[in-house]
Design an enzyme around this catalytic site. Structure first.
Site, PDB file in Angstrom:
ATOM      1  CE  LYS A 152      11.096   8.044  40.281  1.00  0.00           C
ATOM      2  NZ  LYS A 152      11.468   7.270  39.069  1.00  0.00           N
ATOM      3  NE  ARG A 180      16.746  12.238  38.659  1.00  0.00           N
ATOM      4  CZ  ARG A 180      17.164  11.994  39.906  1.00  0.00           C
ATOM      5  NH1 ARG A 180      17.492  13.007  40.703  1.00  0.00           N
ATOM      6  NH2 ARG A 180      17.262  10.756  40.342  1.00  0.00           N
ATOM      7  NE  ARG A 240      13.650  10.700  41.099  1.00  0.00           N
ATOM      8  CZ  ARG A 240      14.423  10.249  42.095  1.00  0.00           C
ATOM      9  NH1 ARG A 240      14.503  10.936  43.230  1.00  0.00           N
ATOM     10  NH2 ARG A 240      15.095   9.122  41.962  1.00  0.00           N
ATOM     11  CG  HIS A 290      13.789  13.287  34.448  1.00  0.00           C
ATOM     12  ND1 HIS A 290      13.471  13.416  35.786  1.00  0.00           N
ATOM     13  CD2 HIS A 290      14.329  12.050  34.316  1.00  0.00           C
ATOM     14  CE1 HIS A 290      13.798  12.302  36.425  1.00  0.00           C
ATOM     15  NE2 HIS A 290      14.323  11.462  35.554  1.00  0.00           N
ATOM     16  CG  HIS A 350      19.687   6.556  40.803  1.00  0.00           C
ATOM     17  ND1 HIS A 350      20.573   6.774  39.765  1.00  0.00           N
ATOM     18  CD2 HIS A 350      18.536   7.196  40.461  1.00  0.00           C
ATOM     19  CE1 HIS A 350      19.984   7.510  38.842  1.00  0.00           C
ATOM     20  NE2 HIS A 350      18.761   7.780  39.240  1.00  0.00           N
ATOM     21  CE1 TYR A 392      21.921  10.389  33.595  1.00  0.00           C
ATOM     22  CE2 TYR A 392      21.773   8.952  35.500  1.00  0.00           C
ATOM     23  CZ  TYR A 392      21.199   9.874  34.647  1.00  0.00           C
ATOM     24  OH  TYR A 392      19.909  10.278  34.843  1.00  0.00           O
TER      25      TYR A 392
END
Length: 316
Positions: A190, A259, A155, A256, A282, A291
């Protein structure tokens, strides 16, 4: 052959349409859409043998399901529901109904748009691009940023949070660091979740070219601006957009997107969803599963372009 005249709208609907035409001064096009939507509602009501003003939320939900099943878009259904809701709100004010059966009924959620990813050729073209005559310092820095974004799936916040070396917790200013000796990037993602990512050969080569030019001034940040301060996410967006244009890509590239490209291309090659989930950081694999839709699109295009059965026309 004579045409069958459409059944007239119920009187209460005609009164409502006259009300919105006069009181709300609706544009002619909008008034026509209101009329068509209420004609549809009247047809639905007739189909279940229920007077229009006696429709219940269960009927409305059934109508929504029918429209959705017939291919009506989520946005189109939402607009129709809005028109119906307005009619029943007016009807309640007139004392014609005791409650609004459309209140609380929502249309189907619109599918989340697929993340934008570059094709493999465009991604490699951008990663391999070298601007002729550019400032060697800027060129080396920007090339290293592209390699980490596309080669590691970072990110943009993780990228600008990298320090040059591991250091100690007290010495580090950023949220991650590069360990060239181990060939790893350590980032804080995150939710405060740390993860370690392998540095590919191209990323290591780009960092080997950038670090000597970057020098030791300006603190521990891996990527700095020309004034020596840590590079901002906004600056990365700007530089990447400029670089993708210079590389001849028709689509302006943002961090992004690289990414997404990293994840999509890795999944196409490996098919290992769990590994891609871990590399992206994730927490839930359902986030990564988007994806697989990108991968299916890729496979479908390959099939349509190459397979003999895809090109065969049906017998007439």
């Amino acid at each position: 052959m004579s045409m069958i005249a459409a059944s007239p709208l119920p009187s209460e609907v005609q009164r409502y349409l006259e009300h919105v035409r006069v009181e709300k001064r609706l544009a002619s096009r909008t008034h026509t859409l209101y009329t068509l939507d209420l004609e549809k509602l009247a047809q639905f009501a007739s189909g279940v043998n229920v007077p229009l003003l006696q429709l219940q939320p269960a009927h409305i939900r059934r109508f929504v399901a029918q429209m959705h099943g017939a291919g009506r878009s989520s946005r189109g259904i939402a607009l129709i529901l809005s028109g119906w809701r307005g009619f029943f709100t007016w009807a309640a004010r007139q004392g014609l109904v005791s409650s609004n059966p459309v209140q609380g009924v929502r249309g189907p959620k619109a599918p989340k748009p697929l993340p934008k990813a570059l094709g493999v050729d465009d991604a490699v073209r951008l990663a391999d691009f070298h601007a002729a005559g550019a400032d060697p310092w800027l060129e080396a820095r920007d090339a290293a940023m592209v390699e980490l974004l596309y080669g590691c799936g970072l990110r943009v916040g993780e990228l600008v949070g990298l320090d040059r070396t591991p250091g100690s917790d007290a010495a580090r200013e950023g949220r991650g660091w590069i360990d060239l000796e181990a060939g790893e990037a350590h980032v804080l993602g995150k939710g405060g979740k740390r993860r370690s990512l392998p540095l590919g050969a191209a990323a290591r080569q780009a960092l080997d070219a950038w670090l000597p030019l970057r020098g030791s001034a300006g603190g521990p940040a891996l990527f700095v601006g020309q004034r020596g301060t840590r590079l901002s996410a906004q600056s990365v967006w700007k530089r990447l957009r400029q670089r993708s244009g210079q590389a001849g890509l028709t689509t302006p590239v943002h961090p992004h997107m690289l990414r997404h490209s990293f994840a999509s291309h890795l999944l196409q090659s490996s098919g290992d969803l769990r590994a891609v989930q871990e590399l992206l950081g994730h927490a839930n694999i359902t986030t990564t599963q988007v994806y697989t839709r990108l991968d299916f699109q890729h496979l479908a295009k390959v099939y349509d372009a190459a397979h003999p059965r895809a090109r065969k026309k049906p017998a007439g």
